[in-house]
Design a protein around this motif. Structure first.
Motif, PDB file in Angstrom:
ATOM      1  N   ASN A 136       0.883  -1.560  -0.015  1.00 28.40           N
ATOM      2  CA  ASN A 136      -0.008  -0.038  -0.003  1.00 28.40           C
ATOM      3  C   ASN A 136       0.983   1.300  -0.048  1.00 28.40           C
ATOM      4  O   ASN A 136       2.200   1.520   0.784  1.00 28.40           O
ATOM      5  CB  ASN A 136      -0.721   0.192   1.333  1.00 28.40           C
ATOM      6  CG  ASN A 136      -1.848  -1.062   1.329  1.00 28.40           C
ATOM      7  OD1 ASN A 136      -2.534  -1.459   0.344  1.00 28.40           O
ATOM      8  ND2 ASN A 136      -1.903  -1.797   2.265  1.00 28.40           N
ATOM      9  N   LEU A 137       0.538   2.117  -0.612  1.00 33.08           N
ATOM     10  CA  LEU A 137       0.977   3.523  -0.741  1.00 33.08           C
ATOM     11  C   LEU A 137       0.073   4.404   0.096  1.00 33.08           C
ATOM     12  O   LEU A 137      -1.184   4.796  -0.749  1.00 33.08           O
ATOM     13  CB  LEU A 137       1.416   3.907  -2.068  1.00 33.08           C
ATOM     14  CG  LEU A 137       2.002   5.287  -2.314  1.00 33.08           C
ATOM     15  CD1 LEU A 137       3.321   5.445  -1.525  1.00 33.08           C
ATOM     16  CD2 LEU A 137       2.144   5.639  -3.715  1.00 33.08           C
ATOM     17  N   VAL A 138       0.312   4.983   1.213  1.00 37.26           N
ATOM     18  CA  VAL A 138      -0.573   5.828   1.940  1.00 37.26           C
ATOM     19  C   VAL A 138      -0.111   7.093   2.068  1.00 37.26           C
ATOM     20  O   VAL A 138       1.220   7.385   2.311  1.00 37.26           O
ATOM     21  CB  VAL A 138      -1.106   4.898   3.400  1.00 37.26           C
ATOM     22  CG1 VAL A 138      -1.869   3.984   2.862  1.00 37.26           C
ATOM     23  CG2 VAL A 138       0.054   4.693   4.104  1.00 37.26           C
ATOM     24  N   ILE A 139      -1.001   8.180   2.668  1.00 39.15           N
ATOM     25  CA  ILE A 139      -0.604   9.362   3.021  1.00 39.15           C
ATOM     26  C   ILE A 139      -0.692   9.642   4.533  1.00 39.15           C
ATOM     27  O   ILE A 139      -1.628   9.135   5.239  1.00 39.15           O
ATOM     28  CB  ILE A 139      -1.404  10.664   2.517  1.00 39.15           C
ATOM     29  CG1 ILE A 139      -1.806  10.296   0.861  1.00 39.15           C
ATOM     30  CG2 ILE A 139      -1.191  11.962   3.007  1.00 39.15           C
ATOM     31  CD1 ILE A 139      -0.195  10.675   0.330  1.00 39.15           C
ATOM     32  N   SER A 140       0.438  10.036   5.283  1.00 36.09           N
ATOM     33  CA  SER A 140       0.399  10.197   6.601  1.00 36.09           C
ATOM     34  C   SER A 140      -0.522  11.205   7.219  1.00 36.09           C
ATOM     35  O   SER A 140      -0.890  12.130   6.675  1.00 36.09           O
ATOM     36  CB  SER A 140       2.011  10.785   6.981  1.00 36.09           C
ATOM     37  OG  SER A 140       1.971  11.008   8.236  1.00 36.09           O
ATOM     38  N   LYS A 141      -1.041  10.715   8.206  1.00 37.68           N
ATOM     39  CA  LYS A 141      -2.063  11.499   8.782  1.00 37.68           C
ATOM     40  C   LYS A 141      -1.349  12.594   9.864  1.00 37.68           C
ATOM     41  O   LYS A 141      -2.064  13.238  10.367  1.00 37.68           O
ATOM     42  CB  LYS A 141      -3.198  10.849   9.679  1.00 37.68           C
ATOM     43  CG  LYS A 141      -3.819   9.989   8.803  1.00 37.68           C
ATOM     44  CD  LYS A 141      -5.087   8.962   9.666  1.00 37.68           C
ATOM     45  CE  LYS A 141      -5.666   8.027   8.716  1.00 37.68           C
ATOM     46  NZ  LYS A 141      -6.394   7.162   9.379  1.00 37.68           N
ATOM     47  N   ASN A 142      -0.215  12.757   9.888  1.00 38.01           N
ATOM     48  CA  ASN A 142       0.466  13.721  10.820  1.00 38.01           C
ATOM     49  C   ASN A 142       0.731  14.920   9.893  1.00 38.01           C
ATOM     50  O   ASN A 142       1.379  15.719  10.499  1.00 38.01           O
ATOM     51  CB  ASN A 142       1.849  13.125  11.194  1.00 38.01           C
ATOM     52  CG  ASN A 142       1.534  11.740  12.224  1.00 38.01           C
ATOM     53  OD1 ASN A 142       0.590  11.917  13.047  1.00 38.01           O
ATOM     54  ND2 ASN A 142       2.317  10.808  12.158  1.00 38.01           N
ATOM     55  N   GLY A 143       0.379  14.973   8.792  1.00 41.43           N
ATOM     56  CA  GLY A 143       0.727  16.260   7.718  1.00 41.43           C
ATOM     57  C   GLY A 143       2.074  16.590   7.536  1.00 41.43           C
ATOM     58  O   GLY A 143       3.019  15.945   7.454  1.00 41.43           O
ATOM     59  N   LEU A 144       2.226  18.039   7.884  1.00 35.96           N
ATOM     60  CA  LEU A 144       3.532  18.745   7.584  1.00 35.96           C
ATOM     61  C   LEU A 144       4.500  18.004   8.456  1.00 35.96           C
ATOM     62  O   LEU A 144       5.796  17.927   7.780  1.00 35.96           O
ATOM     63  CB  LEU A 144       3.329  20.135   8.070  1.00 35.96           C
ATOM     64  CG  LEU A 144       4.461  21.195   7.765  1.00 35.96           C
ATOM     65  CD1 LEU A 144       4.915  20.985   6.274  1.00 35.96           C
ATOM     66  CD2 LEU A 144       4.187  22.362   8.184  1.00 35.96           C
ATOM     67  N   PHE A 145       4.339  17.479   9.684  1.00 32.33           N
ATOM     68  CA  PHE A 145       5.423  17.082  10.285  1.00 32.33           C
ATOM     69  C   PHE A 145       5.637  15.660  10.503  1.00 32.33           C
ATOM     70  O   PHE A 145       6.375  14.861  11.235  1.00 32.33           O
ATOM     71  CB  PHE A 145       5.460  17.626  11.774  1.00 32.33           C
ATOM     72  CG  PHE A 145       5.314  19.138  11.913  1.00 32.33           C
ATOM     73  CD1 PHE A 145       6.593  19.766  11.839  1.00 32.33           C
ATOM     74  CD2 PHE A 145       4.339  19.806  12.092  1.00 32.33           C
ATOM     75  CE1 PHE A 145       6.720  21.041  11.742  1.00 32.33           C
ATOM     76  CE2 PHE A 145       4.200  21.171  12.192  1.00 32.33           C
ATOM     77  CZ  PHE A 145       5.419  21.821  12.025  1.00 32.33           C
ATOM     78  N   GLY A 146       4.842  14.822   9.457  1.00 40.70           N
ATOM     79  CA  GLY A 146       5.006  13.251   9.388  1.00 40.70           C
ATOM     80  C   GLY A 146       6.238  12.645   9.121  1.00 40.70           C
ATOM     81  O   GLY A 146       6.708  11.881   9.779  1.00 40.70           O
ATOM     82  N   GLY A 147       7.141  13.370   8.338  1.00 37.80           N
ATOM     83  CA  GLY A 147       8.388  12.972   8.121  1.00 37.80           C
ATOM     84  C   GLY A 147       9.273  13.304   9.404  1.00 37.80           C
ATOM     85  O   GLY A 147      10.164  12.257   9.672  1.00 37.80           O
ATOM     86  N   ALA A 148       9.257  14.327  10.055  1.00 38.16           N
ATOM     87  CA  ALA A 148      10.013  14.652  11.131  1.00 38.16           C
ATOM     88  C   ALA A 148       9.873  13.564  12.229  1.00 38.16           C
ATOM     89  O   ALA A 148      10.609  13.211  12.916  1.00 38.16           O
ATOM     90  CB  ALA A 148       9.969  15.921  11.624  1.00 38.16           C
ATOM     91  N   ILE A 149       8.422  13.246  12.340  1.00 38.01           N
ATOM     92  CA  ILE A 149       8.125  12.267  13.566  1.00 38.01           C
ATOM     93  C   ILE A 149       8.553  11.128  13.272  1.00 38.01           C
ATOM     94  O   ILE A 149       8.968  10.318  14.281  1.00 38.01           O
ATOM     95  CB  ILE A 149       6.478  12.331  13.545  1.00 38.01           C
ATOM     96  CG1 ILE A 149       6.150  13.748  14.132  1.00 38.01           C
ATOM     97  CG2 ILE A 149       5.955  11.109  14.580  1.00 38.01           C
ATOM     98  CD1 ILE A 149       4.569  13.903  14.026  1.00 38.01           C
ATOM     99  N   GLY A 150       8.275  10.469  11.895  1.00 36.18           N
ATOM    100  CA  GLY A 150       8.716   9.377  11.395  1.00 36.18           C
ATOM    101  C   GLY A 150      10.339   9.130  11.678  1.00 36.18           C
ATOM    102  O   GLY A 150      10.754   7.885  12.037  1.00 36.18           O
ATOM    103  N   SER A 151      11.060   9.957  11.336  1.00 31.21           N
ATOM    104  CA  SER A 151      12.516   9.695  11.335  1.00 31.21           C
ATOM    105  C   SER A 151      12.729   9.773  12.946  1.00 31.21           C
ATOM    106  O   SER A 151      14.020   9.056  13.050  1.00 31.21           O
ATOM    107  CB  SER A 151      13.073  11.141  10.874  1.00 31.21           C
ATOM    108  OG  SER A 151      12.989  12.373  11.628  1.00 31.21           O
TER     109      SER A 151
END
Length: 86
Positions: free
Chosen positions: A69-84
């Motif tokens: 699946n290819l999905v969009i993070s629900k964390n919006g603008l800061f999704g990448g920072a939270i994931g890292s």
């Protein structure tokens, strides 16, 4: 300005294509079940997401096709920072 707008739309479509190729390559290599897109770039997804999804699906190798699946993070603008951080 219309030619300028069309040029930018083509650039976004090409970006979606390139992103789809890269994500599919990562999924093929790592065997992930889900690829999550997040961060500030998501705000412009209406211009490139269709191209990205289409390319992503076509570049997956046989064992991953239909299972990833290819999905969009629900964390919006800061999704990448939270994931890292996680």
């Amino acid at each position: 300005t219309l030619p300028g707008v069309i040029d930018w739309l083509r650039r976004f479509e090409k970006m979606g294509f390139n992103l789809g190729v890269g994500l599919a390559g990562a999924v093929n290599l790592l065997g992930s079940e889900t690829a999550i897109l997040g961060g500030g770039l998501i705000e412009s997804r209406k211009f490139w997401l269709l191209s990205c999804k289409k390319t992503f699906k076509s570049c997956l190798i046989a064992p991953r096709k239909g299972k990833t699946n290819l999905v969009i993070s629900k964390n919006g603008l800061f999704g990448g920072a939270i994931g890292s951080v996680i």
